[in-house]
Write a protein that holds these residues in place. Sequence first.
Motif, PDB file in Angstrom:
ATOM      1  N   LYS A 127     -25.157   4.273   2.950  1.00 54.16           N
ATOM      2  CA  LYS A 127     -26.165   3.387   3.693  1.00 54.16           C
ATOM      3  C   LYS A 127     -27.478   2.864   3.371  1.00 54.16           C
ATOM      4  N   MET A 128     -28.240   1.705   3.393  1.00 50.47           N
ATOM      5  CA  MET A 128     -29.565   1.197   2.891  1.00 50.47           C
ATOM      6  C   MET A 128     -30.647   1.303   3.515  1.00 50.47           C
ATOM      7  N   ASN A 129     -31.004   2.354   3.435  1.00 52.32           N
ATOM      8  CA  ASN A 129     -32.468   2.660   4.666  1.00 52.32           C
ATOM      9  C   ASN A 129     -33.346   3.262   3.591  1.00 52.32           C
ATOM     10  N   ALA A 130     -33.381   3.422   2.111  1.00 54.67           N
ATOM     11  CA  ALA A 130     -34.497   3.776   1.664  1.00 54.67           C
ATOM     12  C   ALA A 130     -36.037   3.511   1.273  1.00 54.67           C
ATOM     13  N   ALA A 189     -37.267  17.341   4.187  1.00 56.38           N
ATOM     14  CA  ALA A 189     -36.344  17.402   5.454  1.00 56.38           C
ATOM     15  C   ALA A 189     -36.754  15.777   5.827  1.00 56.38           C
ATOM     16  N   TRP A 190     -38.201  15.899   6.119  1.00 54.81           N
ATOM     17  CA  TRP A 190     -38.287  14.042   6.724  1.00 54.81           C
ATOM     18  C   TRP A 190     -37.559  13.159   6.235  1.00 54.81           C
ATOM     19  N   CYS A 191     -37.090  13.309   4.280  1.00 52.92           N
ATOM     20  CA  CYS A 191     -36.215  12.591   3.655  1.00 52.92           C
ATOM     21  C   CYS A 191     -34.982  12.116   4.628  1.00 52.92           C
ATOM     22  N   VAL A 192     -34.341  13.417   4.769  1.00 46.91           N
ATOM     23  CA  VAL A 192     -33.690  13.932   5.156  1.00 46.91           C
ATOM     24  C   VAL A 192     -33.578  12.960   6.543  1.00 46.91           C
ATOM     25  N   VAL A 193     -34.017  13.316   7.697  1.00 51.10           N
ATOM     26  CA  VAL A 193     -34.068  12.757   8.964  1.00 51.10           C
ATOM     27  C   VAL A 193     -34.630  10.883   9.089  1.00 51.10           C
TER      28      VAL A 193
END
Length: 440
Positions: free
Chosen positions: A115-118, A87-91
Amino acid sequence: MPSKAAPAYDPAPKSAHYEFGGPLGALGVTLAVPFFSYWLPFAAQNGFSLCNFVDYHRAGWRAMEDPAWWKSLWSTEAMIVYLAWYAWCVVCALVLPGKEEKGVELRNGQRLTYKMNAFATLVATMAAIAGWTAVYGIDALLYIPHHWAQLVTATTLFSFALAFFVYGQSIVPELFPKAFEPPMLALGGNTGNRLYDWFIGRVLNPRIGSFDIKAFNEMRPGLILWVVFDLAFVAWQYERIGRVTDSMILTVAFHAWYVFDAEFNESNILTTMDITTDGFGFMLSVGDLLWVPYTYSYTAYFLALHPLDLGVSGCAGVLAVQFLGYYIFRTSNNEKNEFRLGRNPKNLTSFQTERGTRLLTSGWWGRSRHPNYMGDWIMAWAWCLPTGFQSPLPYFYVIYFAILLVHRQTRDDEACAQKYGKDWDKYKRLVPSRIIPHVY
Ligand code: NDP
């Protein structure tokens, strides 16, 4: 909602052939991946060696007769911890800023936006861990090795659930064709065999709105968790022996380097086979979520249990291998990626194909048809060498990775032969080596 006008292309052509040995191979991989994810840490803990192979497994078999052994693999708390991580990664993916990039053109002529925000997610995760550890100490990190098997179970179950979810996404529009637009299926994911299609992945780009399930799982919950696990093993070694060895620092630094590099160059995945060609099914779900973090971190897991000091010359040797591998890996991937995105800063030569795109014939891609795999494999050696030669166990990674890369090269070669026809034969004549120039 009624469906829109039928697209001019066929979204669900029948797949012509099986890969991975067909349904039987798919079943084998489905069972083998979770099995080895449990087996490797147990082997490192319980003194496995090639000499005691039979006795080791006999003892393991006897232990499994006790129902308590099976119960020890499950914990509701570990499941909640894993779900909280996901869930943290999704948020983070939803709220953190990121540049928007277009993927390659799909066979319906469209290009999806990603969206590039990894990398931002990785940095936020590292900051959160650093802050938490500074205030509360290393106990939260130690939860990971102390509940390892239970976390393996939680992640395995989640991987199955995710694969069933995306399979469902492909089936529902077929059951209710008037209500849903048919999704674009991967060319290899529609054989009609349910087990195989579920495994290999039916939908090419499963999405929930603009949230791309495949790109998300490729880059975040598994890859970032790998670094988190490594930090947990550093803490574990410290808990066990009161210090951290140079071998541990090197293997963790190399892993972190690989992940930071991948996340920083996130847009590179848009031209990879996983994104452009493969559907998202159990193979990628379990590969991304379970296999990558739990087994790629294995050298650090092993060193926490079996510490080793390399000394200055040992460290220097391992560093040299890492630098060589990284240089080949990064420069070759950049050459192709820049070229595919319409740039050619090194003025590399190439030839026009009938398909429309050009193929590079100089630079790394003029030396072998997969120079990036060679660099990746050399780095794999640098990750295992810090464990010394006390056990063959950590070297599973170089062997497994060689098999993966040779198999992947064969698959890509077949895919390119289909895409490019006689132009691919021409490229093969110009560049005969598959991975290692003049060797293979
Ligand atoms: P590549 O990035 O090697 O991409 C292959 C594609 O590149 C081909 O299908 C073709 O697609 C294009 N291509 C091939 N030859 C040329 C050429 N001469 N000129 C221009 N384009 C060419 O494939 P992967 O997705 O397998 O690998 C990406 C990276 O990920 C690699 O570095 C690999 O090592 C790494 N990797 C790591 C894994 C791990 O577990 N650590 C697992 C898998 C991969 P087209 O022409 O259609 O553009």
